[in-house]
Design a protein around this motif. Structure first.
Motif, short mmCIF file in Angstrom:
data_model
loop_
_atom_site.label_atom_id
_atom_site.label_comp_id
_atom_site.label_asym_id
_atom_site.label_seq_id
_atom_site.Cartn_x
_atom_site.Cartn_y
_atom_site.Cartn_z
N THR A 92 0.77 -1.37 0.04
CA THR A 92 -0.05 -0.06 -0.01
C THR A 92 0.79 1.32 0.03
N ARG A 93 2.09 0.96 0.79
CA ARG A 93 2.88 2.29 0.88
C ARG A 93 3.51 2.60 -0.37
N ALA A 94 3.86 1.53 -1.08
CA ALA A 94 4.45 1.64 -2.36
C ALA A 94 3.87 2.12 -3.41
N ALA A 95 2.44 1.78 -3.37
CA ALA A 95 1.35 2.46 -4.21
C ALA A 95 1.00 3.65 -4.11
N ALA A 96 1.29 4.16 -2.78
CA ALA A 96 1.05 5.67 -2.57
C ALA A 96 2.22 6.53 -3.14
N ASP A 97 3.42 5.72 -3.06
CA ASP A 97 4.58 6.53 -3.60
C ASP A 97 4.44 6.55 -5.16
N ARG A 98 4.02 5.54 -5.59
CA ARG A 98 3.76 5.20 -7.19
C ARG A 98 2.66 6.35 -7.67
N VAL A 99 1.79 6.73 -6.98
CA VAL A 99 0.63 7.55 -7.21
C VAL A 99 1.35 9.15 -7.16
N GLN A 100 2.01 9.17 -5.96
CA GLN A 100 2.81 10.46 -5.97
C GLN A 100 3.75 10.95 -7.01
N ALA A 101 4.45 9.71 -7.33
CA ALA A 101 5.40 10.10 -8.80
C ALA A 101 4.63 10.31 -9.86
N LEU A 102 3.43 9.73 -10.21
CA LEU A 102 2.53 9.78 -11.41
C LEU A 102 2.00 11.39 -11.06
N ILE A 103 1.68 11.91 -10.22
CA ILE A 103 1.15 13.30 -9.83
C ILE A 103 2.42 14.22 -10.19
N SER A 104 3.53 13.94 -9.75
CA SER A 104 4.77 14.78 -10.03
C SER A 104 4.97 14.80 -11.54
N GLU A 105 4.96 13.69 -12.21
CA GLU A 105 5.06 13.67 -13.53
C GLU A 105 4.03 14.60 -14.38
N GLY A 106 2.81 14.48 -13.84
CA GLY A 106 1.79 15.52 -14.35
C GLY A 106 1.80 16.82 -14.32
#
Length: 200
Positions: free
Chosen positions: A131-145
């Motif tokens: 779950t925490r890794a998924a949250a990091d992945r979402v944050q990375a996708l937001i940063s990309e955006g």
């Protein structure tokens, strides 16, 4: 989601390898469908049409068997949730694809399984790490955006904290208790909330 280490996951070799691998897949399917707290090893052997000795060939105890099954489930899910991103270039589409894939992976899983995972510390630790890794992945996708100009500028650390908190609450069954939503449904609503709050 993150690909967890394969520790405890059976790696059958030699004679009977295909049967042991098939048996383990059947075990994973049974547990995500019906949970595991109510099953004894005798129950599992009966449901899987094998001997307890065969199950001991996969893991040394019921607890180890359950943890191995949970690790396997999340390792497989990790590969699947990343796959849709390869074909998507739009930042909003990538975020939607990721969270949508997470929701799809969790949709077939019974509430009994998630309740049992939450109550069994070794399994809960695996879900929490993913779950925490998924949250990091979402944050990375937001940063990309944000870098691409598709998302408005937001405070990265705050966004990561809010997203992580929401995902952990889903994982710990707190969202289910308060809203009646399944984990898959909660991820779908989280995707809607993020996308509507981020897109210009």
């Amino acid at each position: 989601m993150i690909e967890t280490p394969a520790t405890g996951v059976p790696r059958p070799t030699g004679r009977g390898a295909a049967r042991r691998s098939e048996l383990f897949e059947d075990l994973v399917a049974l547990l995500i469908s019906e949970g595991f707290s109510r099953f004894t090893l005798d129950d599992l052997a009966a449901r899987l049409h094998c001997s307890k000795r065969t199950l001991y060939g996969l893991a040394g105890s019921k607890e180890q068997l359950v943890r191995a099954a949970v690790v396997h489930f999340f390792r497989r899910a990790t590969v699947r949730v990343e796959a849709p991103l390869a074909a998507e270039t739009d930042p909003a589409g990538r975020l939607a694809a990721y969270l949508g894939a997470v929701s799809e992976e969790l949709a077939p899983v019974s509430p009994l399984f998630f309740d049992d995972v939450a109550a069994f510390e070794p399994a809960a630790e695996v879900y929490d790490r993913n779950t925490r890794a998924a949250a990091d992945r979402v944050q990375a996708l937001i940063s990309e955006g944000m870098a691409a100009g598709a998302f408005r500028e937001v405070h990265g650390a705050f966004a990561a904290d809010v997203i992580s908190s929401a995902m952990v609450r889903i994982q710990r069954r707190q969202v289910a208790a308060n809203t009646g939503l399944s984990d898959a449904e909660a991820y779908r609503h989280l995707a809607d909330l993020l996308l509507h709050g981020l897109t210009r």
